[in-house]
Design an enzyme around this catalytic site. Sequence first.
Site, PDB file in Angstrom:
ATOM      1  N   HIS A 118      23.894 -21.024 -86.701  1.00 41.12           N
ATOM      2  CA  HIS A 118      25.288 -21.312 -87.757  1.00 41.12           C
ATOM      3  C   HIS A 118      25.544 -20.235 -87.551  1.00 41.12           C
ATOM      4  O   HIS A 118      26.809 -19.849 -88.912  1.00 41.12           O
ATOM      5  CB  HIS A 118      26.026 -22.008 -88.617  1.00 41.12           C
ATOM      6  CG  HIS A 118      27.156 -22.824 -88.519  1.00 41.12           C
ATOM      7  ND1 HIS A 118      27.107 -24.037 -87.235  1.00 41.12           N
ATOM      8  CD2 HIS A 118      28.288 -22.833 -88.188  1.00 41.12           C
ATOM      9  CE1 HIS A 118      28.316 -24.364 -87.267  1.00 41.12           C
ATOM     10  NE2 HIS A 118      29.686 -23.192 -87.773  1.00 41.12           N
TER      11      HIS A 118
ATOM     12  N   LYS B 102      24.344 -28.009 -79.915  1.00 40.28           N
ATOM     13  CA  LYS B 102      24.663 -26.858 -80.127  1.00 40.28           C
ATOM     14  C   LYS B 102      23.860 -26.627 -82.371  1.00 40.28           C
ATOM     15  O   LYS B 102      24.783 -27.862 -82.708  1.00 40.28           O
ATOM     16  CB  LYS B 102      25.662 -25.751 -80.156  1.00 40.28           C
ATOM     17  CG  LYS B 102      25.928 -24.989 -81.002  1.00 40.28           C
ATOM     18  CD  LYS B 102      27.390 -24.380 -80.765  1.00 40.28           C
ATOM     19  CE  LYS B 102      27.328 -22.273 -80.994  1.00 40.28           C
ATOM     20  NZ  LYS B 102      27.818 -23.099 -82.787  1.00 40.28           N
TER      21      LYS B 102
ATOM     22  N   SER C 161      36.726 -23.205 -80.290  1.00 42.27           N
ATOM     23  CA  SER C 161      36.336 -24.092 -80.648  1.00 42.27           C
ATOM     24  C   SER C 161      37.320 -25.201 -81.325  1.00 42.27           C
ATOM     25  O   SER C 161      38.419 -25.099 -81.257  1.00 42.27           O
ATOM     26  CB  SER C 161      36.628 -23.706 -81.692  1.00 42.27           C
ATOM     27  OG  SER C 161      36.448 -24.168 -83.096  1.00 42.27           O
TER      28      SER C 161
ATOM     29  N   TYR D 208      33.363 -30.145 -82.486  1.00 42.80           N
ATOM     30  CA  TYR D 208      32.790 -31.043 -83.683  1.00 42.80           C
ATOM     31  C   TYR D 208      33.364 -32.463 -83.709  1.00 42.80           C
ATOM     32  O   TYR D 208      34.210 -32.743 -83.560  1.00 42.80           O
ATOM     33  CB  TYR D 208      33.479 -29.803 -84.681  1.00 42.80           C
ATOM     34  CG  TYR D 208      33.228 -29.253 -84.953  1.00 42.80           C
ATOM     35  CD1 TYR D 208      31.498 -28.990 -85.383  1.00 42.80           C
ATOM     36  CD2 TYR D 208      34.142 -28.066 -85.384  1.00 42.80           C
ATOM     37  CE1 TYR D 208      31.368 -27.803 -86.022  1.00 42.80           C
ATOM     38  CE2 TYR D 208      33.462 -26.919 -86.386  1.00 42.80           C
ATOM     39  CZ  TYR D 208      31.806 -26.965 -86.342  1.00 42.80           C
ATOM     40  OH  TYR D 208      31.686 -25.741 -86.858  1.00 42.80           O
TER      41      TYR D 208
ATOM     42  N   THR E 106      28.369 -29.557 -81.352  1.00 46.18           N
ATOM     43  CA  THR E 106      27.936 -28.582 -82.237  1.00 46.18           C
ATOM     44  C   THR E 106      27.633 -30.015 -83.613  1.00 46.18           C
ATOM     45  O   THR E 106      28.527 -30.570 -84.145  1.00 46.18           O
ATOM     46  CB  THR E 106      29.146 -28.213 -83.102  1.00 46.18           C
ATOM     47  OG1 THR E 106      29.000 -26.704 -81.610  1.00 46.18           O
ATOM     48  CG2 THR E 106      28.187 -26.893 -84.316  1.00 46.18           C
TER      49      THR E 106
END
Length: 324
Positions: free
Chosen positions: A223, A199, A85, A108, A134
């Site tokens: 999510h 995603k 992440s 992100y 994402t």
Amino acid sequence: MWHYLDGGRDTVCGRANRAALDAMPLRPRPLVDVRGGHTRIELFGETLGHPLLLAPIAYQRLQHPDGECASAMAAAAQDGQMVVSTLASQPLEQIARAAEKPLWFQLYWQGDRERTARLLDRALAAGYRCVVFTVDAPIKLAASPLPADVRAVNIEPPGQRPLRPGQSEVFDGWMADAPGWDDLAWLRARTPEVPLLIKGVLHAADAARAVDLGCDGVVVSNHGGRVLDCAPPALSCLTEVIAAVGDDVPVLFDSGIDSGADALRALSLGARAVLVGRPYLWGLAAGGALGVAHVIRLLRDELEMSMALCGRATLADVSADRCG
């Protein structure tokens, strides 16, 4: 910590994810010779022992002091893969060293292209071999206060966007920092050397547009029920997304996978692999790297048993003839 880990499971969307998976039966097919069967897959030039990828989850030092490093070690030890992440609680370079193999990086958007480029370049320099962008949740640091020693160590502090009178905190505030289609095109041009997946897609038209812009794969995900509570269950969107992008584009599935049987359900609808979230964090909390490895092994055993009982020796057999 408990609410962060379990959040989304008992939302309307989270319950719908579970219900959709439960409503899809797997039909036994006895008397089939499955000797020599396996769960190996080829994905973006990489051979994996199984299709159970560790999903990107933030702040894993909330669950265990070894955090993301423990999860990365477990994924590698179990011949799998981990998507790290953006909001990891340990440095990207340290996590990569712990895995001793190239990992995937979940990106992100960082509010602008310059900040995003710096983070992306850092991940690529550390050896991450695939980028998972994402898009369904604009970056948000934490839903609740974090312990003093746990934070997103790889990102720059977010800037403040002052609002003018009459502006909306949602539309003109935090959504103003969200990416757009032109940003996706820029990102694709910025990373021609690595596979790029998008995603958080539930609509066929969005998936097709992302592929037209050069994305190499799509992750169907809501999510895990943590963002838009009235979103459809991710499983109900899987086949239409696959149809929209075509058989040559790998489509992965995320949201609600709790067992090997759940994984087989998604795989039999055409997913190339699945992302597993909460289950491996339970393992991390209970036993660090060994706990995560144990969860992966359990899921893989369940997948193999479910495949065998459905008369499917390989994942190619699964995708050729759905198990329902």
